[in-house]
Design a protein around this motif. Structure first.
Motif, short mmCIF file in Angstrom:
data_model
loop_
_atom_site.label_atom_id
_atom_site.label_comp_id
_atom_site.label_asym_id
_atom_site.label_seq_id
_atom_site.Cartn_x
_atom_site.Cartn_y
_atom_site.Cartn_z
N ARG A 144 -82.23 -58.53 85.24
CA ARG A 144 -82.00 -60.04 85.28
C ARG A 144 -83.29 -60.74 86.03
O ARG A 144 -82.87 -61.86 86.93
CB ARG A 144 -80.74 -60.27 85.93
CG ARG A 144 -79.48 -59.78 84.85
CD ARG A 144 -78.28 -60.31 85.28
NE ARG A 144 -77.84 -59.67 86.71
CZ ARG A 144 -77.26 -58.49 86.92
NH1 ARG A 144 -77.17 -57.54 85.87
NH2 ARG A 144 -77.05 -58.14 88.20
N PHE A 145 -84.19 -60.32 86.26
CA PHE A 145 -85.48 -60.80 87.13
C PHE A 145 -85.46 -62.23 86.54
O PHE A 145 -85.81 -62.42 85.35
CB PHE A 145 -86.60 -59.99 86.67
CG PHE A 145 -87.80 -60.47 87.43
CD1 PHE A 145 -87.66 -59.94 88.54
CD2 PHE A 145 -88.83 -61.32 87.02
CE1 PHE A 145 -88.94 -60.50 89.73
CE2 PHE A 145 -90.06 -61.81 87.75
CZ PHE A 145 -89.91 -61.57 89.05
N PRO A 146 -85.72 -63.29 87.30
CA PRO A 146 -85.70 -64.87 86.96
C PRO A 146 -87.42 -65.13 86.83
O PRO A 146 -87.76 -65.97 87.34
CB PRO A 146 -85.19 -65.21 88.28
CG PRO A 146 -85.48 -64.32 89.44
CD PRO A 146 -85.40 -63.23 88.81
N ALA A 147 -87.49 -64.76 85.79
CA ALA A 147 -89.08 -64.97 85.39
C ALA A 147 -89.52 -66.21 85.39
O ALA A 147 -90.58 -66.86 86.09
CB ALA A 147 -89.45 -64.39 84.18
N GLU A 148 -88.67 -67.22 84.96
CA GLU A 148 -88.98 -68.55 84.80
C GLU A 148 -89.29 -69.23 86.19
O GLU A 148 -90.42 -69.89 86.57
CB GLU A 148 -88.18 -69.48 84.18
CG GLU A 148 -88.52 -70.73 83.92
CD GLU A 148 -87.51 -71.71 82.91
OE1 GLU A 148 -87.63 -72.91 82.94
OE2 GLU A 148 -87.06 -70.99 82.08
N ARG A 149 -88.38 -68.94 87.17
CA ARG A 149 -88.52 -69.34 88.45
C ARG A 149 -89.64 -68.66 89.14
O ARG A 149 -90.25 -69.66 89.89
CB ARG A 149 -87.08 -69.21 89.25
CG ARG A 149 -85.83 -70.09 88.88
CD ARG A 149 -84.82 -69.80 90.12
NE ARG A 149 -84.50 -68.47 90.35
CZ ARG A 149 -83.32 -67.79 89.84
NH1 ARG A 149 -82.48 -68.58 88.83
NH2 ARG A 149 -83.01 -66.63 90.18
N VAL A 150 -89.97 -67.57 89.00
CA VAL A 150 -91.08 -66.81 89.69
C VAL A 150 -92.41 -67.55 89.24
O VAL A 150 -93.22 -67.64 89.95
CB VAL A 150 -91.00 -65.53 89.66
CG1 VAL A 150 -92.11 -64.61 90.18
CG2 VAL A 150 -89.61 -64.91 90.43
N TYR A 151 -92.42 -67.34 88.02
CA TYR A 151 -93.73 -67.69 87.24
C TYR A 151 -94.20 -69.08 86.94
O TYR A 151 -95.38 -69.21 86.58
CB TYR A 151 -93.97 -66.72 86.13
CG TYR A 151 -94.16 -65.17 86.38
CD1 TYR A 151 -95.49 -64.69 87.16
CD2 TYR A 151 -93.25 -64.28 86.68
CE1 TYR A 151 -95.46 -63.32 87.49
CE2 TYR A 151 -93.25 -62.91 86.83
CZ TYR A 151 -94.45 -62.55 87.20
OH TYR A 151 -94.69 -61.44 87.76
N THR A 152 -93.15 -70.07 86.89
CA THR A 152 -93.57 -71.44 86.61
C THR A 152 -93.25 -72.46 87.56
O THR A 152 -93.99 -73.55 87.40
CB THR A 152 -92.77 -71.68 85.21
OG1 THR A 152 -91.29 -71.60 85.53
CG2 THR A 152 -93.08 -70.54 84.28
N GLU A 153 -92.20 -72.21 88.33
CA GLU A 153 -91.97 -73.33 89.62
C GLU A 153 -92.96 -73.28 90.60
O GLU A 153 -93.52 -72.27 91.00
CB GLU A 153 -90.54 -72.97 90.06
CG GLU A 153 -89.64 -73.28 88.86
CD GLU A 153 -88.04 -73.17 89.47
OE1 GLU A 153 -87.84 -72.95 90.60
OE2 GLU A 153 -87.23 -72.89 88.62
N ASP A 154 -93.34 -74.56 91.09
CA ASP A 154 -94.19 -74.63 92.16
C ASP A 154 -94.09 -73.93 93.42
O ASP A 154 -92.40 -73.88 93.72
CB ASP A 154 -94.46 -76.02 92.69
CG ASP A 154 -95.23 -76.93 91.75
OD1 ASP A 154 -95.84 -76.37 90.66
OD2 ASP A 154 -95.33 -78.16 91.99
N GLY A 155 -94.92 -73.42 94.12
CA GLY A 155 -94.37 -72.70 95.45
C GLY A 155 -94.88 -71.20 95.29
O GLY A 155 -95.33 -70.77 94.57
N LEU A 156 -94.72 -70.77 96.67
CA LEU A 156 -95.21 -69.27 96.74
C LEU A 156 -94.11 -68.42 96.56
O LEU A 156 -92.92 -68.52 96.86
CB LEU A 156 -95.59 -69.03 98.33
CG LEU A 156 -95.85 -67.68 98.57
CD1 LEU A 156 -97.41 -67.26 97.96
CD2 LEU A 156 -96.39 -67.53 100.03
N ARG A 157 -94.32 -67.23 95.95
CA ARG A 157 -93.21 -66.15 95.49
C ARG A 157 -93.93 -65.01 96.21
O ARG A 157 -95.06 -64.45 95.85
CB ARG A 157 -93.17 -66.01 94.17
CG ARG A 157 -92.91 -67.44 93.33
CD ARG A 157 -91.46 -67.99 93.64
NE ARG A 157 -91.25 -69.30 93.04
CZ ARG A 157 -91.42 -70.30 93.55
NH1 ARG A 157 -91.52 -70.42 95.12
NH2 ARG A 157 -91.03 -71.25 92.81
#
Length: 184
Positions: A144-157
């Motif tokens: 259930r990896f949240p790819a959209e939050r990780v790879y598209t939203e601004d900020g450091l991951r």
């Protein structure tokens, strides 16, 4: 490498979709990306609350389309995915590190201990330091990896493995993801 396959595939798919939806001119963007990556790169990660200081290496894509991982032979090195934003710039900047190796703890072994509000600093090749504050930490099943939050939203991951270890598959079942927002 299989422990990251789900993460990488989800990230690549999400990144591709975002790119298409954003409506950018693909040729122009491709021409500019190598110039940006060559001009400024992140060099060092520092999380004072964890007493973590680590060099950063560039990570690209494998011929299969997966994000490269830092080599297990260098467990104290994390990697910046060069397909993501340079830390300090607009966009999602993704740094990946191992939690451990077969014989020792690795760079992100204590990442799950970081707390909301902690400072994360990224030193860049241009002498600037991008400063972030941790917004939240998430442990999520790799399925259930949240790819959209990780790879598209601004900020450091910051991404590593975590949770229970599945001995049958030889990998951790979860990912630990730290989300941080730029403060300077």
């Amino acid at each position: 490498m299989s422990q990251w396959r789900t993460v990488v595939v989800a990230g690549v798919i999400t990144g591709t979709l975002l790119y298409a939806v954003a409506g950018r001119d693909r040729q122009e963007e491709r021409a500019e990306a190598p110039k940006r990556a060559a001009a400024v790169t992140p060099q060092r990660l520092d999380i004072p609350s964890l007493k973590l200081k680590a060099p950063l290496m560039r990570l690209g894509l494998t011929k299969e389309g997966d994000v490269e991982l830092p080599p297990f032979e260098k467990p104290q090195v994390a990697g910046w995915y060069e397909g993501s934003a340079v830390p300090g710039e607009k966009g999602a900047s993704v740094i990946i590190g191992h939690v451990d190796t077969k014989t020792a703890a690795a760079v992100f072994y204590r990442l799950r201990e970081v707390r909301k509000g902690a400072e994360v600093r990224i030193s860049r090749s241009d002498g600037k330091v991008a400063r972030y504050r941790v917004d939240r930490i998430e442990q999520v099943n790799k399925e259930r990896f949240p790819a959209e939050r990780v790879y598209t939203e601004d900020g450091l991951r910051l991404v590593t493995c975590g949770g229970p270890f599945d001995r049958r598959r030889g990998q951790y079942r979860d990912n630990i993801i730290v989300y941080a927002s730029l403060v300077t």
